[in-house]
Design a protein around this motif. Structure first.
Motif, PDB file in Angstrom:
ATOM      1  N   ILE A 148       0.815  -1.220   0.000  1.00  0.00           N
ATOM      2  CA  ILE A 148       0.000   0.000   0.000  1.00  0.00           C
ATOM      3  C   ILE A 148       0.851   1.274   0.000  1.00  0.00           C
ATOM      4  CG2 ILE A 148      -1.608   1.362   1.412  1.00  0.00           C
ATOM      5  CD1 ILE A 148      -3.045  -1.234   2.093  1.00  0.00           C
ATOM      6  N   PRO A 149       1.888   1.404   0.857  1.00  0.00           N
ATOM      7  CA  PRO A 149       2.686   2.639   0.819  1.00  0.00           C
ATOM      8  C   PRO A 149       3.301   2.919  -0.544  1.00  0.00           C
ATOM      9  CG  PRO A 149       3.126   1.437   2.843  1.00  0.00           C
ATOM     10  CD  PRO A 149       2.303   0.528   1.976  1.00  0.00           C
ATOM     11  N   ASP A 150       3.837   1.890  -1.203  1.00  0.00           N
ATOM     12  CA  ASP A 150       4.434   2.094  -2.522  1.00  0.00           C
ATOM     13  C   ASP A 150       3.385   2.565  -3.521  1.00  0.00           C
ATOM     14  OD1 ASP A 150       6.965   1.408  -1.737  1.00  0.00           O
ATOM     15  OD2 ASP A 150       6.801  -0.692  -2.341  1.00  0.00           O
ATOM     16  N   ARG A 151       2.196   1.982  -3.470  1.00  0.00           N
ATOM     17  CA  ARG A 151       1.146   2.375  -4.409  1.00  0.00           C
ATOM     18  C   ARG A 151       0.710   3.814  -4.191  1.00  0.00           C
ATOM     19  NH1 ARG A 151      -1.918  -3.385  -3.840  1.00  0.00           N
ATOM     20  NH2 ARG A 151      -0.961  -4.398  -5.638  1.00  0.00           N
ATOM     21  N   SER A 190       4.263  -0.954 -10.195  1.00  0.00           N
ATOM     22  CA  SER A 190       5.415  -0.556 -11.002  1.00  0.00           C
ATOM     23  C   SER A 190       5.201  -0.741 -12.501  1.00  0.00           C
ATOM     24  CB  SER A 190       6.664  -1.354 -10.575  1.00  0.00           C
ATOM     25  OG  SER A 190       6.987  -1.130  -9.230  1.00  0.00           O
ATOM     26  N   TRP A 191       4.431  -1.757 -12.892  1.00  0.00           N
ATOM     27  CA  TRP A 191       4.253  -2.085 -14.300  1.00  0.00           C
ATOM     28  C   TRP A 191       2.925  -1.550 -14.832  1.00  0.00           C
ATOM     29  CZ3 TRP A 191       7.707  -4.028 -17.629  1.00  0.00           C
ATOM     30  CH2 TRP A 191       8.809  -4.720 -17.128  1.00  0.00           C
ATOM     31  N   GLN A 234       5.603   0.216 -19.575  1.00  0.00           N
ATOM     32  CA  GLN A 234       6.394   1.052 -18.669  1.00  0.00           C
ATOM     33  C   GLN A 234       6.614   0.344 -17.342  1.00  0.00           C
ATOM     34  OE1 GLN A 234       5.737   5.405 -18.467  1.00  0.00           O
ATOM     35  NE2 GLN A 234       5.469   5.158 -16.270  1.00  0.00           N
ATOM     36  N   PHE A 235       7.830   0.522 -16.804  1.00  0.00           N
ATOM     37  CA  PHE A 235       8.184   0.025 -15.479  1.00  0.00           C
ATOM     38  C   PHE A 235       8.904   1.148 -14.738  1.00  0.00           C
ATOM     39  CE2 PHE A 235      11.378  -1.743 -12.592  1.00  0.00           C
ATOM     40  CZ  PHE A 235      10.580  -2.542 -11.785  1.00  0.00           C
ATOM     41  N   ASP A 236       8.508   1.379 -13.491  1.00  0.00           N
ATOM     42  CA  ASP A 236       9.108   2.473 -12.724  1.00  0.00           C
ATOM     43  C   ASP A 236       9.226   2.050 -11.261  1.00  0.00           C
ATOM     44  OD1 ASP A 236      10.071   4.806 -11.711  1.00  0.00           O
ATOM     45  OD2 ASP A 236       8.445   6.087 -12.425  1.00  0.00           O
ATOM     46  N   SER A 237      10.457   1.872 -10.791  1.00  0.00           N
ATOM     47  CA  SER A 237      10.681   1.509  -9.388  1.00  0.00           C
ATOM     48  C   SER A 237      11.515   2.556  -8.663  1.00  0.00           C
ATOM     49  CB  SER A 237      11.368   0.144  -9.294  1.00  0.00           C
ATOM     50  OG  SER A 237      12.671   0.186  -9.869  1.00  0.00           O
ATOM     51  N   ALA A 284      17.814   5.308  -5.877  1.00  0.00           N
ATOM     52  CA  ALA A 284      17.815   3.901  -6.278  1.00  0.00           C
ATOM     53  C   ALA A 284      16.595   3.653  -7.157  1.00  0.00           C
ATOM     54  CB  ALA A 284      17.792   2.983  -5.051  1.00  0.00           C
ATOM     55  N   GLY A 285      16.699   2.645  -8.013  1.00  0.00           N
ATOM     56  CA  GLY A 285      15.548   2.250  -8.808  1.00  0.00           C
ATOM     57  C   GLY A 285      15.853   2.172 -10.294  1.00  0.00           C
ATOM     58  N   VAL A 286      14.827   1.778 -11.044  1.00  0.00           N
ATOM     59  CA  VAL A 286      14.928   1.608 -12.488  1.00  0.00           C
ATOM     60  C   VAL A 286      13.695   2.228 -13.134  1.00  0.00           C
ATOM     61  CG1 VAL A 286      14.970  -0.068 -14.386  1.00  0.00           C
ATOM     62  CG2 VAL A 286      16.282  -0.509 -12.308  1.00  0.00           C
ATOM     63  N   PHE A 287      13.915   2.918 -14.233  1.00  0.00           N
ATOM     64  CA  PHE A 287      12.798   3.402 -15.053  1.00  0.00           C
ATOM     65  C   PHE A 287      12.990   2.856 -16.460  1.00  0.00           C
ATOM     66  CE2 PHE A 287      11.113   6.373 -18.208  1.00  0.00           C
ATOM     67  CZ  PHE A 287       9.785   6.397 -17.838  1.00  0.00           C
ATOM     68  N   TYR A 288      11.900   2.310 -17.017  1.00  0.00           N
ATOM     69  CA  TYR A 288      11.955   1.757 -18.372  1.00  0.00           C
ATOM     70  C   TYR A 288      10.635   2.045 -19.076  1.00  0.00           C
ATOM     71  CZ  TYR A 288      11.754  -1.688 -22.142  1.00  0.00           C
ATOM     72  OH  TYR A 288      11.613  -2.286 -23.369  1.00  0.00           O
TER      73      TYR A 288
END
Length: 580
Positions: free
Chosen positions: A227-230, A361-362, A400-403, A412-416
């Motif tokens: 939930i926090p990430d969302r 993320s996706w 799309q992916f975004d972490s 930190a993280g990845v964006f695609y």
């Protein structure tokens, strides 16, 4: 019943220093080992001959050897420092280790008590720990954690599992191990309410729908911890606390506490580009992005964009997003874009897109794009028309992916993101039509290297394939957001690519110094109609910059040089990101 006891031997010794020299290890002797050779045991130890004698390290080596024996099924093994012999000057020591291996035992039985939801057979089928194998602490801990997670996914938040007995017994003249687990399932909980606390402008339903938990659904720990990430993905809260589970008379509920942040952003970049012509003044360029991310407390989004890249060219754009269309995890968005290119043409684009939110993320989306190019009336009257009136219609798909852990200053993280589009282009004056294909890619990797240091690696690419290519169709490259060290949109091509490498030294959460190195590539296809020959080139830019979080907002300044530039040809960009 015999309990397994792991005995760790500690010892005291006098710290020996004589003549300022530290004690070194002269030799290490091991006695009593039969299951494993002395060379194998010595290879496991960090303490070596001729290395410094460190009692704490030797104690750690003893524990390492005990762990090795346990992995081989020797659970009664004892290892002790039998004796230490120092030479007359106390600068060298001989170490003697004594080992009592005990009996070797494999797992004979695994008893599971207290489980009513799953049978013992069903649980053991999922375990890595097996009868007939050696007992490994890390493996049994993973098995227990996996079983806990299985229970939590089906509505048992108060599940507990304990190892109540590990003992050795004899079976057919061999030693076997008995392992007993006690499962306390607790009560099953259904979520019949979700409470939100701390929101002043954001509507409760916006927070509730992002949890993706429906009322009267079994408690699922995996959903709750996400939930926090969302909620942070909405970029409208300054902080989100861990959800709290509570039990009421009819089931259970989840309490979500949030703190709202500033949801509107002003992002401005202004630059000065020296003139390449002697005696002519430089050009002021600028870009402004205004983003409103929480219209009416519903997480609706509106963006306004303006860019001026030279004296005669500018662009404006509008973007609107409607989240969770009809309460489904689908975001609908629409955008309008217009570019005035010198006195040559006007380009207008309308795009509609639907994004399906697979996870926090996706996402995957479908899009439709309609583009019209209108030549300038001056060009039409001159008879030297270089851009023809046209219409291009394309549709496609985007993934799309975004972490990233922060959108403004991630550590930190990845964006695609990638998309593919296909359609056709029609030229009105000549009544010609051709197929158009477009592919784009954006990828960014953010890695923390050392404390308060971050490396950012970016890779971007665009390609347009068509028989009919005009200046209005080309992608633009150069400037503060792509290839630094060059003018805004200085280069154009049907195929462009660029990389951005930054190394940041963090001064505060959103303040940092950075150095950068960018590379860029563009390709212009030949066109016999206008006498254009194919051309391609690779460029690079480099420089330094700083971003500071102030009371006015996040202010950034960069100093960039292009390939072959002298100091007085540097491009300076000043940016401001303000949340209000």
């Amino acid at each position: 019943m015999v309990k397994i006891v792991i005995i760790g031997i500690s010892f005291l010794y006098p710290c020996m220093f004589f003549g300022g020299e530290k004690t070194t290890i002269h030799s290490i002797h091991i006695d009593g080992n039969q299951a494993m050779s002395s060379s194998e045991l010595l290879g496991r130890m960090i303490s070596k001959e001729r290395s410094p004698y460190l009692p704490s390290q030797l104690s750690g080596d003893v524990q390492s050897l005990l762990q090795l024996y346990h992995q081989r099924g020797y659970y009664y093994t004892e290892i002790r420092i039998d004796s230490l012999f120092f030479n007359s000057e106390s600068v060298a020591v001989d170490i003697f280790l004594a080992i009592e291996e005990g009996v070797q035992a494999t797992i004979g039985t695994i008893d599971i008590k207290g489980s009513t939801v799953f049978s013992s057979e069903e649980i053991l089928q999922q375990f890595e720990t097996r009868v007939g194998e050696f007992l490994d602490q890390e493996t049994i801990e993973r098995d227990i954690a996996s079983l806990l997670s299985t229970y939590e996914k089906i509505g048992y938040p108060f599940i507990s599992i304990k190892v109540t007995d590990i003992s050795i017994y004899n079976h057919e003249s061999s030693a076997r191990l008995r392992v007993e687990l006690l499962v306390d399932e607790g009560s099953k909980v259904k979520i019949n309410e979700i409470q939100v606390r701390g929101n002043k402008e954001t509507q409760d339903q916006v927070v509730v729908r992002e949890t993706r938990i429906k009322l009267n659904e079994d408690y699922n720990h995996e959903k709750v911890v996400k939930i926090p990430d969302r909620l942070n993905r909405l970029n409208i809260f300054s902080s989100v606390h861990d959800p709290e589970l509570y039990v009421n008379a009819t089931g259970g509920g989840i309490l979500i506490e949030v703190e709202e942040g500033n949801t509107n952003t002003f992002d401005g970049v202004f630059g000065y580009v020296p003139s390449s012509i002697s005696g002519e003044s430089g050009v002021l360029s600028g870009m402004v992005d205004v983003s409103m991310r929480n219209l009416f407390g519903t997480a609706r989004r509106l963006n306004i964009h303006w860019l001026r890249d030279d004296r005669h060219s500018q662009e404006v754009a509008l973007y609107y997003r409607e989240p969770w269309l009809l309460d489904y995890p689908v975001n609908m968005s629409g955008s309008f874009f217009q570019r005035q290119q010198d006195t040559i043409y006007v380009q207008r684009t309308v795009e509609i897109k639907a994004d399906f939110l697979l996870t926090e993320s996706w996402s995957i989306g479908g899009l439709f794009n309609h583009e019209v190019v209108i030549p300038s009336s001056q060009i039409l009257q001159s008879g030297t028309q270089s851009v023809l009136g046209s219409r291009t219609i394309t549709s496609g798909i985007e993934v799309q992916f975004d972490s990233r852990n922060d959108l403004l200053s991630p550590t930190a993280g990845v964006f695609y993101r990638t998309d593919y589009r296909v359609g056709n282009k029609k030229i009105f004056d000549k009544d010609e039509t051709s197929t158009v294909q477009k592919v784009s890619l954006d990828a960014e990797l953010i890695v923390g290297t050392y404390p308060r240091q971050v490396a950012v690696l970016g890779l971007h690419g665009r390609q347009r394939t068509s028989v009919l290519n005009e200046v209005s169709d080309f992608y633009r490259l150069g400037g503060a957001r792509t290839l630094r060290g060059y003018r805004e949109n200085q280069f154009r091509g049907s195929r462009v690519a660029w990389t951005n490498v930054e190394y940041r030294f963090l001064l505060a959460r959103r303040s940092f110094l950075f150095g950068f190195f960018d590379t860029g590539y563009f390709f212009v296809p030949g066109d016999e109609r206008f006498g254009v020959v194919p051309q391609q080139s690779v460029k690079y830019g480099y420089g330094l910059g700083i971003r500071l979080e102030t009371s006015l907002g996040n202010i950034g300044v960069s100093f960039a040089l292009g390939e072959g530039d002298s100091f007085n040809q540097a491009k300076i960009h000043i940016g401001l990101v303000n949340q209000f």
